[in-house]
Scaffold this motif. Structure first.
Motif, mmCIF file in Angstrom:
data_model
loop_
_atom_site.group_PDB
_atom_site.id
_atom_site.type_symbol
_atom_site.label_atom_id
_atom_site.label_comp_id
_atom_site.label_asym_id
_atom_site.label_seq_id
_atom_site.Cartn_x
_atom_site.Cartn_y
_atom_site.Cartn_z
ATOM 1 N N LYS A 220 -0.431 2.547 -20.147
ATOM 2 C CA LYS A 220 -1.338 1.547 -19.565
ATOM 3 C C LYS A 220 -2.455 1.199 -20.530
ATOM 4 C CE LYS A 220 0.119 0.484 -15.524
ATOM 5 N NZ LYS A 220 0.474 -0.889 -15.192
ATOM 6 N N MET A 221 -2.977 2.193 -21.218
ATOM 7 C CA MET A 221 -4.051 1.942 -22.193
ATOM 8 C C MET A 221 -3.521 1.103 -23.362
ATOM 9 S SD MET A 221 -5.969 5.623 -22.147
ATOM 10 C CE MET A 221 -7.203 5.218 -23.339
ATOM 11 N N LYS A 222 -2.302 1.356 -23.801
ATOM 12 C CA LYS A 222 -1.709 0.574 -24.873
ATOM 13 C C LYS A 222 -1.535 -0.883 -24.451
ATOM 14 C CE LYS A 222 0.954 4.215 -27.101
ATOM 15 N NZ LYS A 222 2.301 4.704 -27.366
ATOM 16 N N GLU A 223 -1.086 -1.071 -23.217
ATOM 17 C CA GLU A 223 -0.906 -2.439 -22.716
ATOM 18 C C GLU A 223 -2.231 -3.176 -22.681
ATOM 19 O OE1 GLU A 223 1.003 -2.339 -18.914
ATOM 20 O OE2 GLU A 223 2.813 -1.443 -19.719
ATOM 21 N N LYS A 224 -3.276 -2.519 -22.246
ATOM 22 C CA LYS A 224 -4.595 -3.149 -22.223
ATOM 23 C C LYS A 224 -5.069 -3.462 -23.632
ATOM 24 C CE LYS A 224 -6.254 -1.132 -17.936
ATOM 25 N NZ LYS A 224 -7.233 -0.231 -17.325
ATOM 26 N N PHE A 225 -4.806 -2.566 -24.556
ATOM 27 C CA PHE A 225 -5.232 -2.777 -25.930
ATOM 28 C C PHE A 225 -4.482 -3.957 -26.547
ATOM 29 C CE2 PHE A 225 -4.781 -1.889 -30.485
ATOM 30 C CZ PHE A 225 -6.129 -1.902 -30.830
ATOM 31 N N TYR A 226 -3.176 -4.032 -26.309
ATOM 32 C CA TYR A 226 -2.387 -5.129 -26.881
ATOM 33 C C TYR A 226 -2.718 -6.471 -26.238
ATOM 34 C CZ TYR A 226 0.446 -1.668 -29.286
ATOM 35 O OH TYR A 226 0.875 -0.655 -30.086
ATOM 36 N N ASN A 227 -3.197 -6.456 -25.018
ATOM 37 C CA ASN A 227 -3.526 -7.705 -24.330
ATOM 38 C C ASN A 227 -4.911 -8.234 -24.696
ATOM 39 O OD1 ASN A 227 -1.089 -7.861 -22.988
ATOM 40 N ND2 ASN A 227 -1.833 -6.700 -21.241
#
Length: 95
Positions: free
Chosen positions: A87-94
């Motif tokens: 989830k943190m990776k998804e937020k970072f990539y977005n």
């Protein structure tokens, strides 16, 4: 006959065998996202402490069961950690 069946199904070996089968099936069926109710349960620190206390309490009575419970607890905790990291990776990539 019923006494034999009850002794068979309530024996420690059967319960341990059943736990191992359930654990194996759970590991096989695990996907990257744990179910929502598991996430809610394991986000509660009181429940996590309670589960650890149950494992410690069961250690005195049945070592095999406590080891099985510990493995299940660690697998779920690790899966929760991986879910949070994704989830943190998804937020970072977005961003």
């Amino acid at each position: 006959m019923s006494n034999l069946i009850s002794n068979l199904f309530l024996s420690k070996k059967f319960i341990l065998f059943f736990n191992i089968i359930i654990l194996f099936l759970y590991i096989i069926s695990m996907n990257s996202n744990p179910p929502k109710f598991i996430r809610r349960l394991f986000n509660n620190p009181v429940l996590r402490i309670f589960l650890l206390m149950v494992i410690i309490y069961k250690y005195d009575k049945d070592v095999n069961l406590s080891i099985t419970l510990t493995i299940i607890y660690l697998l779920i905790t690790s899966k929760m950690y991986m879910y949070k990291m994704n989830k943190m990776k998804e937020k970072f990539y977005n961003l």
